[in-house]
Enzyme design. Structure first.
Site, mmCIF file in Angstrom:
data_model
loop_
_atom_site.group_PDB
_atom_site.id
_atom_site.type_symbol
_atom_site.label_atom_id
_atom_site.label_comp_id
_atom_site.label_asym_id
_atom_site.label_seq_id
_atom_site.Cartn_x
_atom_site.Cartn_y
_atom_site.Cartn_z
ATOM 1 N N TRP A 84 27.760 73.513 83.267
ATOM 2 C CA TRP A 84 28.862 72.564 83.434
ATOM 3 C C TRP A 84 30.208 73.139 83.050
ATOM 4 C CZ3 TRP A 84 24.081 71.242 81.418
ATOM 5 C CH2 TRP A 84 23.315 70.438 82.253
ATOM 6 N N ASP A 133 32.154 70.486 73.815
ATOM 7 C CA ASP A 133 31.189 69.886 74.748
ATOM 8 C C ASP A 133 30.172 70.902 75.284
ATOM 9 O OD1 ASP A 133 29.949 67.786 76.013
ATOM 10 O OD2 ASP A 133 31.438 67.563 77.594
ATOM 11 N N HIS A 191 26.698 70.594 73.179
ATOM 12 C CA HIS A 191 25.289 70.541 73.602
ATOM 13 C C HIS A 191 24.703 71.932 73.401
ATOM 14 C CE1 HIS A 191 25.660 66.584 75.748
ATOM 15 N NE2 HIS A 191 26.927 66.933 75.633
ATOM 16 N N HIS A 202 31.444 67.816 68.926
ATOM 17 C CA HIS A 202 30.682 67.425 70.124
ATOM 18 C C HIS A 202 30.321 68.670 70.941
ATOM 19 C CE1 HIS A 202 29.848 64.359 73.449
ATOM 20 N NE2 HIS A 202 29.576 65.542 73.991
HETATM 21 FE FE FE2 Z 1 28.791 65.801 76.049
#
Ligand code: FE2
Length: 411
Positions: free
Chosen positions: A313, A307, A57, A55
């Site tokens: 983030w 992530d 991005h 997972h």
């Molecule tokens: Fe995510």
């Protein structure tokens, strides 16, 4: 090519590995070199199947501080920073960053990546670029692309059409973000839509599911019910599920029955969710990581993901899956001896099941000769000592290596 003295997956006895034509040809305790065969002595080091990022991005990676830093570290300021960065998004920009990120991953032994790509953008430039990168980077990594509606499916103009277009373009999996939709009704409808779209097009599903500290966020039960009813089962993954951290136990017991019937997979992202969740709490502050220990004990499949890598983030990350395992074991209180020994599965075999890699993954005769060698004798030592990934072989070819640093005490 013959590899000798391998300690495969925490085995305490050494094994030989023969590789021919990019596949494992033989694996056994005593294999004799053939005339002229190249021999590599692995010196009783740990051999694992390649690491898997289940997972991330990639379309936002390596953008922290450009053009502004996230000063509070919150999700909401991250969204503001990204809105400014998004204006500069172009094919060349994405390609340059993703190439760098994939090479960082390669130096840590990662050979498979599932990336979520934002499709709440009428131009779908990130999706188009990532599909090109999926081909361009095949020598280094297998990339799976999820059509991810960052701003919702029902709550974003033309959201359903953008999702459908992304699937037609060649996305491998369908995403959703039920906790971000305007209403509970939209949330349920977005999941009905996403899972139907996947079923009709024979795609996998990976939902950003209940990534919020709201104990009333219950997208997961809808994901599991549709996975069961549509017969999708383990083609479906629920990522994050951080609200489950806050569910009451009576509800979790009821939910667990459905989860087991549905056989869906889970991805937890312990670095990012420990950093971002619990921000509305005073004290005690919730950890905001899903119930990995309990899901695992019930026989459900869980993997760990990074992530975000150095983006608005999450301001850190070098593509080393060891970081997520280390944090995950701490925050989920899974540091019993056997739990530590087995924890490599969160970034290898469990993740392979989520990505549906099937017989193209794993150290078995006939499968692609892809593996990593760690500078340790087992995973406990590798994790504890932050061991170096010595080399990464992909389909019989060495694609990355590291030399351990040497240290001396001089007094
Ligand atoms: Fe995510």
């Amino acid at each position: 090519m013959l590899f000798q003295n391998a300690l495969i997956e925490n085995s305490t006895t050494t094994t030989c590995i023969r590789v021919e034509n990019g596949r494992f040809a033989a694996i056994g305790p005593e294999l004799t070199p053939n005339p002229g065969e190249e021999v590599v002595d692995l010196q009783s080091k740990l051999v694992l199947p390649p690491f898997i990022e289940s997972h991330v991005h990639l379309d936002t990676c390596l953008t922290a501080g450009d053009p502004v830093w996230n000063m509070s570290g919150t999700l909401f300021e991250g969204i503001e920073c990204w809105a400014k960065r998004k204006e500069k998004l172009s094919k060349a920009d994405i390609k340059e960053r993703v190439n760098r990120a994939v090479r960082m991953y390669a130096t840590h032994g990662v050979q498979h990546i599932r990336t979520h790509v934002d499709v709440t953008d009428p131009s779908l430039v990130a999706m188009e670029t990532m599909l090109e990168l999926r081909e361009e980077l095949r020598e280094l990594v297998d990339i799976q692309v999820v059509a991810f509606p960052q701003e919702g499916i029902l709550s974003y103009p033309n959201g359903k059409q953008l999702m459908t277009d992304a699937v037609k373009m060649g996305a491998d999996a369908v995403g959703a973000i039920p906790h971000f939709e305007f209403t509970r009704e939209y949330s349920v409808e977005s999941l009905n839509f996403a899972l139907r779209l996947a079923a009709e097009n024979d795609k996998l599903v990976d939902v950003h599911c209940d990534e919020i500290d709201d104990e009333a966020s219950r997208g997961l039960e809808t994901v599991a019910a549709r996975a069961l009813e549509l017969g999708l089962f383990d083609k479906v993954t629920a990522s994050h599920t951080t609200a489950m951290h806050s569910y009451n136990n009576a509800y979790v017991v009821r939910l667990m029955r459905l989860l087991k019937m549905s056989r869906i997979n889970f991805v937890s992202n312990p670095l990012v969710n420990t950093h971002l969740q619990g921000r509305m709490d005073t004290y005690p502050k919730r950890r905001g990581v899903t119930r990995v220990k309990e899901l695992t004990a019930e026989g459900l499949n869980v993997s760990f993901g990074q992530d975000d890598i150095f983006d608005p983030w999450y301001p850190m990350g070098v593509g080393n899956p060891r970081d997520v395992v280390f944090m995950g074991l701490h925050v989920c209180q899974m540091m019993g001896y056997q739990e530590i020994m087995d924890s490599y599965k969160f970034i290898t075999t469990n993740a392979a099941k989520t990505l549906h890699l099937g017989e193209e993954y794993g150290i078995e005769v006939g499968r692609p000769a892809s593996f990593v060698v760690m500078d340790a004798k087992n995973y406990y030592d590798a994790l504890s000592a932050n061991a170096v990934m010595l080399c990464s072989y992909r389909k019989g070819r060495k694609i990355a290596e590291n030399v351990p640093a040497s240290s001396k005490v001089l007094a």
